[in-house]
Write an enzyme that holds these catalytic residues in place. Sequence first.
Site, PDB file in Angstrom:
ATOM      1  N   ILE A 245      30.098  35.319  43.820  1.00 19.90           N
ATOM      2  CA  ILE A 245      28.879  34.682  43.305  1.00 19.90           C
ATOM      3  C   ILE A 245      29.207  33.699  42.190  1.00 19.90           C
ATOM      4  O   ILE A 245      28.577  32.639  42.072  1.00 19.90           O
ATOM      5  CB  ILE A 245      27.887  35.742  42.784  1.00 19.90           C
TER       6      ILE A 245
ATOM      7  N   TYR B 285      29.647  39.272  50.313  1.00 21.11           N
ATOM      8  CA  TYR B 285      29.839  38.656  48.995  1.00 21.11           C
ATOM      9  C   TYR B 285      29.827  39.727  47.916  1.00 21.11           C
ATOM     10  O   TYR B 285      29.308  40.830  48.100  1.00 21.11           O
ATOM     11  CB  TYR B 285      28.771  37.593  48.717  1.00 21.11           C
ATOM     12  N   CYS B 286      30.409  39.401  46.773  1.00 29.06           N
ATOM     13  CA  CYS B 286      30.374  40.268  45.591  1.00 29.06           C
ATOM     14  C   CYS B 286      30.419  39.361  44.366  1.00 29.06           C
ATOM     15  O   CYS B 286      30.177  38.158  44.490  1.00 29.06           O
ATOM     16  CB  CYS B 286      31.528  41.273  45.603  1.00 29.06           C
ATOM     17  N   THR B 287      30.729  39.874  43.214  1.00 31.57           N
ATOM     18  CA  THR B 287      30.669  39.064  41.992  1.00 31.57           C
ATOM     19  C   THR B 287      31.778  38.022  41.930  1.00 31.57           C
ATOM     20  O   THR B 287      31.521  36.835  41.747  1.00 31.57           O
ATOM     21  CB  THR B 287      30.735  39.951  40.740  1.00 31.57           C
TER      22      THR B 287
END
Length: 315
Positions: free
Chosen positions: A227, A198-200
């Site tokens: 996210i 996952y990342c932003t």
Amino acid sequence: MSCNIIKKISNKRYYSINYKKKTKTISFYKYCKIENIDCIQEKLFEICKKLEILGRIYISYEGINAHISIKKHKIEELKIFIKKTFDYLTDIRFNLYSDNKKQPFKKLKIKKKLNILNCGIKDCSFDIKNTGHKLTANDFNAILMKNDFILVDMRNSYEYEIGHFENALKISSKTFRQQLKLLINNLKFYKSKNIIMYCTGGIRCEAASAWMMHNGFKYVSFLDGGIIEYVNFIKKNNYPMKFLGKIFVFDDRLYEKVTSDVLSLCHQCKIQPCDNYINCKNKKCNSLFIQCIYCNKTLNEFCSNFCNEYYQSKN
């Protein structure tokens, strides 16, 4: 509203606006073949100027990557324009950020780049389209209930420090480019495991998943929309929030608060729980760091006594 229009510098188009009303922050990206990027740049510049959009948009022959602020009532017009004007962007995802207590941007910059994400990969056989499996926020949330996976945070260390999912693996780095160099070696013993990334907003973990597939990992998935999409989904459905703390954002706000959990300590005293990032008041330094209210009283938004003394000597 005052507007400083219009300057053109080599591969950039930009302008600035002084907003008095609050805006919404959105991001969108897509890896896709773009041929006439000069034409795309001009079309985007005109619609952004019309809708008073600020932020940054990167375009290249491999796709588009944008992080912008816009008045809420103009978001739909932007979406319609993009999907009608560019047939390869009809299915593009728009991520809506929630916290806009502070204006994120002061100007718009639309820039032509070699890559929409600086990953530093020079392997000509690498295929950015051969990604891992995309997970919806709902699927991702369901997987978090299990324990048969390795959860990998594909953000920089300073982002992870103030907010992350519980038990997420941190790949210690200051840049995504540096992180990719470490990724394969750090996860080499987990090739048979189910790896979730996952990342932003999704772009980094999508690229990272393709890099892992390229390096022989078979069971790789990533959170589509990142996210931001997850938090919106959880809030909409009133589910328990599994992301703790704040989301670091690359604009003037620096973060969005998700939960009241404070996961980090002041960088100076290293005692007080604190997650408020600031930039050193000495513009020659401009270091990003976490400073608690007690250290703020003694150091007054400087990262060190040296910067404080330097600043005082120049002012």
